[in-house]
Design a protein around this motif. Structure first.
Motif, PDB file in Angstrom:
ATOM      1  N   ARG A  10      10.218  -2.956   1.843  1.00 18.55           N
ATOM      2  CA  ARG A  10       9.829  -1.929   0.867  1.00 18.55           C
ATOM      3  C   ARG A  10      10.908  -1.736  -0.187  1.00 18.55           C
ATOM      4  NH1 ARG A  10       8.102   0.837   5.488  1.00 18.55           N
ATOM      5  NH2 ARG A  10       9.955   2.156   5.394  1.00 18.55           N
ATOM      6  N   SER A  13      -4.737  -1.304  -2.730  1.00 20.82           N
ATOM      7  CA  SER A  13      -5.743  -0.263  -2.518  1.00 20.82           C
ATOM      8  C   SER A  13      -5.929   0.096  -1.057  1.00 20.82           C
ATOM      9  CB  SER A  13      -7.084  -0.711  -3.111  1.00 20.82           C
ATOM     10  OG  SER A  13      -7.575  -1.866  -2.436  1.00 20.82           O
ATOM     11  N   ARG A  14      -5.491  -0.780  -0.159  1.00 18.28           N
ATOM     12  CA  ARG A  14      -5.627  -0.505   1.274  1.00 18.28           C
ATOM     13  C   ARG A  14      -4.498  -1.204   2.013  1.00 18.28           C
ATOM     14  NH1 ARG A  14     -10.774  -3.572   3.771  1.00 18.28           N
ATOM     15  NH2 ARG A  14      -9.657  -2.813   5.590  1.00 18.28           N
ATOM     16  N   HIS A  67       0.831  -1.205   0.000  1.00 16.34           N
ATOM     17  CA  HIS A  67       0.000   0.000   0.000  1.00 16.34           C
ATOM     18  C   HIS A  67       0.867   1.258   0.000  1.00 16.34           C
ATOM     19  CE1 HIS A  67      -2.556   3.161   1.928  1.00 16.34           C
ATOM     20  NE2 HIS A  67      -3.409   2.692   1.050  1.00 16.34           N
ATOM     21  N   GLU A  68       1.920   1.252   0.773  1.00 18.21           N
ATOM     22  CA  GLU A  68       2.814   2.411   0.812  1.00 18.21           C
ATOM     23  C   GLU A  68       3.433   2.685  -0.552  1.00 18.21           C
ATOM     24  OE1 GLU A  68       5.647   2.858   3.957  1.00 18.21           O
ATOM     25  OE2 GLU A  68       4.449   1.660   5.338  1.00 18.21           O
ATOM     26  N   LEU A  69       3.629   1.628  -1.329  1.00 15.85           N
ATOM     27  CA  LEU A  69       4.223   1.774  -2.654  1.00 15.85           C
ATOM     28  C   LEU A  69       3.184   2.020  -3.737  1.00 15.85           C
ATOM     29  CD1 LEU A  69       6.839  -1.119  -2.421  1.00 15.85           C
ATOM     30  CD2 LEU A  69       7.306   1.344  -2.318  1.00 15.85           C
ATOM     31  N   GLY A  70       1.917   2.114  -3.352  1.00 22.33           N
ATOM     32  CA  GLY A  70       0.863   2.355  -4.325  1.00 22.33           C
ATOM     33  C   GLY A  70       0.458   1.123  -5.103  1.00 22.33           C
ATOM     34  N   LEU A  71       0.746  -0.061  -4.562  1.00 21.87           N
ATOM     35  CA  LEU A  71       0.467  -1.312  -5.262  1.00 21.87           C
ATOM     36  C   LEU A  71      -0.706  -2.082  -4.659  1.00 21.87           C
ATOM     37  CD1 LEU A  71       4.176  -2.471  -5.732  1.00 21.87           C
ATOM     38  CD2 LEU A  71       2.720  -1.286  -7.397  1.00 21.87           C
ATOM     39  N   LEU A  91      -2.680  -3.838  -7.375  1.00 20.71           N
ATOM     40  CA  LEU A  91      -2.528  -3.041  -8.590  1.00 20.71           C
ATOM     41  C   LEU A  91      -1.265  -3.463  -9.319  1.00 20.71           C
ATOM     42  CD1 LEU A  91      -3.452   0.335  -6.865  1.00 20.71           C
ATOM     43  CD2 LEU A  91      -4.986  -1.287  -8.011  1.00 20.71           C
ATOM     44  N   ALA A 102      10.050  -2.214  -3.972  1.00 16.44           N
ATOM     45  CA  ALA A 102      10.129  -1.032  -4.837  1.00 16.44           C
ATOM     46  C   ALA A 102      11.054  -1.292  -6.022  1.00 16.44           C
ATOM     47  CB  ALA A 102      10.632   0.171  -4.037  1.00 16.44           C
TER      48      ALA A 102
END
Length: 231
Positions: free
Chosen positions: A219, A91-92, A85-89, A105, A223
């Protein structure tokens, strides 16, 4: 992919694992006594056109074996999904069960063994018996997947033959697992792109509680793998 996932949930190839997953689902843990356990093989989770695949070890007895979704309902999943989620991958940041609204995602999470094993440790025979499921999953993902993150040495050792079975070329000698390890597996002749395999310590409660794997370490690997996948 939906057909494959459905076939996975009906597998009964490993008698020891069938007995364990069903017994655990019947006895339950006291904290979840009022919940209906999944108690079946757990399929992969995430889009069928994922660019990044994360593969671990096996479902947890009171985690995915209870909820029916990989890395959902235990502390390992809490750490993994928070990082995604922190990496935008994702939704929650939290995963509690089917129907919680979580979407991945560009990422799919799976495992080389789809049933919860006693002591969180499948046998080599159980790993090999389950390997064709991972091979088929990776074959379906071949058009889009560009990075694979193997969590732990077991995940790494299981991923290599599955990737080879799915059509990628495994170097000789085989790459050795390590946190932050990275190796490129070329595709078949004529294919323009291969896939990059990344190693990461498993997000087990022991690794996280002892500091062997910190959220920052996780992360960083995710990432780097996401960037290599074009996410």
């Amino acid at each position: 992919m939906e057909d494959l996932d459905e076939q996975v949930t009906r597998c009964g190839a490993c008698p020891r694992l069938v007995r364990w997953r069903e017994a655990t689902a019947a006895v339950k843990r006291a904290a979840f006594a009022d919940q209906a356990y999944w108690g079946r093989p757990v399929p992969g989770f995430g889009p069928s056109d994922a660019a990044l695949v994360i593969t671990g070890l096996a479902p947890a007895a009171h985690g995915a074996n209870r909820t029916g979704r990989m890395f959902t309902g235990d502390r390992s999943g809490d750490v993994l999904f928070a990082a995604l989620h922190e990496l935008g991958l994702a939704s929650r940041p939290a995963a509690t069960g089917l129907g919680d609204g979580l979407r991945l995602l560009g990422v799919r999470v799976t495992a080389p063994v789809h049933c919860a094993p006693p002591g969180n440790l499948p046998t080599p025979q159980e790993r090999d018996t389950c390997s064709p499921w991972l091979q088929q999953e990776l074959r379906l993902l071949r058009p889009t997947v560009r990075s694979i993150v193997a969590l732990g040495g077991f995940g790494w050792q299981a991923a290599l033959p599955a990737m080879q079975g799915a059509g990628w070329t495994v170097p000789r000698p085989r790459p050795v697992f390590g946190h932050g390890a990275r190796t490129v597996l070329p595709g078949a002749a004529g294919e323009a792109t291969g896939v990059t395999l990344f190693g990461c310590y498993h997000v087990s409660q022991r690794n996280v509680s002892t500091g062997r794997l910190t959220p920052a370490m996780l992360r960083e690997v995710l990432a780097t793998a996401a960037q290599a996948a074009g996410l």
